[in-house]
Design an enzyme around this catalytic site. Sequence first.
Site, PDB file in Angstrom:
ATOM      1  N   ASP A   1      28.810-141.965  24.371  1.00 49.84           N
ATOM      2  CA  ASP A   1      29.464-142.129  22.839  1.00 49.84           C
ATOM      3  C   ASP A   1      28.991-141.081  22.007  1.00 49.84           C
ATOM      4  O   ASP A   1      29.278-141.129  20.808  1.00 49.84           O
ATOM      5  CB  ASP A   1      29.157-143.629  22.237  1.00 49.84           C
TER       6      ASP A   1
ATOM      7  N   HIS B   1      20.624-146.839  26.725  1.00 51.83           N
ATOM      8  CA  HIS B   1      21.623-147.616  27.504  1.00 51.83           C
ATOM      9  C   HIS B   1      20.895-148.378  28.538  1.00 51.83           C
ATOM     10  O   HIS B   1      19.775-148.122  28.708  1.00 51.83           O
ATOM     11  CB  HIS B   1      22.221-146.310  28.657  1.00 51.83           C
TER      12      HIS B   1
END
Length: 431
Positions: free
Chosen positions: A366, A308
Site C-alpha cells: 500500500d 506487515h
Amino acid sequence: MAEHTKSAKLTIDGKDYELPIFSPSAGPDVIDIRKLYAQAGVFTYDPGFTSTAACDSTITFIDGDKGELLHRGYSIDELASKSHYLEVCYLLLYGELPSPAQLEDFESRVTNHTMIHEQMINFFRGFRRDAHPMAVMVGVVGAMSAFYHDSTDINDPWQREVASIRLIAKMPTVAAMAYKYSVGQPFVYPRNELDYASNFLRMCFAVPAEDYEVNPILSRAMDRIFTLHADHEQNASTSTVRLASSSSANPFACIAAGIACLWGPAHGGANQACLEMLNEIGTPDRIPEFIARAKDKNDPFRLMGFGHRVYKNFDPRATVMKESADEVLELLGVENNPILQVAKELEAAALADPYFTEKKLFPNVDFYSGIILEAMGFPTSMFTPIFAVARTVGWISQWKEQISDPQLKIGRPRQLYQGSTRRPYQDIENR
Ligand code: SDX
C-alpha cells in the site's frame, strides 16, 4: 492433504499427548491440534492468528523472511512483468497457466458478464453522493444475491463457476459506477472490445460529451496494479470470506463480507490512509516529526503502508509498485511529483532508523500504490475499491477451494473466557 510425518509431544498435568505434525510443500511445519480439545480438554490461544494455520491451501504461498510471493508456484515479479491480470485470474482459479484457447475462452466469458442487472442502478441512487465508494460496494455486491439467484447454490459446481465469473467481471463495473455516482457523472457501460483494465479506466473517466481513448500506459499500469493485489494467502479479508463461506452463505454475501473487512485502514484501507499521510507530511522537512510520532508508544499514529504480519523483509509487491510508480509518473510527465519524493525520503529515513529495521517494518503493497493511482486521476476514496476489484479473484479462488472441500466444517472458534462465573440475579430494589 499433506501427510503427518512426525509428531509433537504435549504434557499437561503429567499426561502426554502426541500431536501429529504436517510437513507442507513449503513453509513451516504445522502441528495438527484438531483433536486436542477432545483428548485433553484444553483450547489453544492465538487471537491474532499469528501462529495458526486456519486451512490448507494450494493457491498462494508467502515466504515472509525471503520476501517471496508465489501464485500456484509462479513468483509475483514474473507474473507482474510477463503475465496480465486475467491470465493471473485463470491461474488462481484453475491452478495452471492457460493455453491460448483456454485464455481466449476465459477472457470472453469474463467480458460477456461485465454488465450488471439494469435494475441495480436504483441501489446507487439510495446513497448520499458523498458516501464512501466502499460503503456502496459492500451494499451493491451483497445485493447481487438478490439478482443472480441462478448462481447462489454453492453445492452446484456450475453455479459456483458462474458466480465466480460474474463477480470477477462485474466488480470493475460496480466500482466505476460508485465513482461516477460520487462525482455526479452518468454511468458508463462496459465495452466488449476493451481489455479488463482499459474497460475499467473508460468506465471511470469517459463522459458522454466526448470520445475517450484509453492511454495504454495507464491501462498497463492499472492491469499491473490489479495483478499485484490479486491474492495474498490467508489475510484478514480472505479469512473473512472463508469464515462466511463455511456457513454455506452465497458467494455474493461472502465477497461483500470480504469487502467490508478490506476497508479497514490496517488492511486494504491503508492505501488511502497512506496517501493522506503523505499529503499531511507534505514536504521532506516534516518527515522526522512523523517518524518520531510513529515510534512514540503514546501516539496511536503509525506509518501507513509500512509493516506487515508476514513480510519481515521487503514486500515484493512494493518493490514492483515502486518501479511502476517511477515509470508511470515519468511517462505521464509528473516524475517531479512532490509526494513521490516525500514517499521515497520517508522510506529511506524509516529504513535507516533502528526502530523500523529491528521490528522488520518495510514498505508494503500500500505504500506506493496510492501515488500511482492519484497520478492516474483517482481520488483517494477509490484506492480501496480498486484493491477490492483486484482481490475479488483471490477471495473467489479461496472461497471455491474451501467449499469444494468435502471435509468442510463451519468455522467456530472458542475463547479464553475471563468474565464472571455464575451469579444469582439481583432485583433492582436490592442493587
Ligand atoms: C495489507 O495480511 C495481508 O497479507 C494484508 C495485505 C494483503 O495483500 O492482503 O498484504 C494487505 O493489509 C498490507 C498492510 C497494510 N496496513 C498498513 O500499512 C497499516 C500500517 N501497518 C500496521 O498497522 C501493521 O504493520 C500491520 C497491521 C500491517 C501488521 O500488524 P501486526 O503484524 O499485528 O504487527 P504489530 O501491530 O504487532 O506490530 C509489531 C510492532 C509493534 O510495536 P511493539 O508493540 O512490538 O513495540 O511493530 C510496530 C507495532 O507498534 N509497528 C509499527 C507499524 N507497524 C507495526 N510502528 C509504526 N508504524 C507501523 N506501520
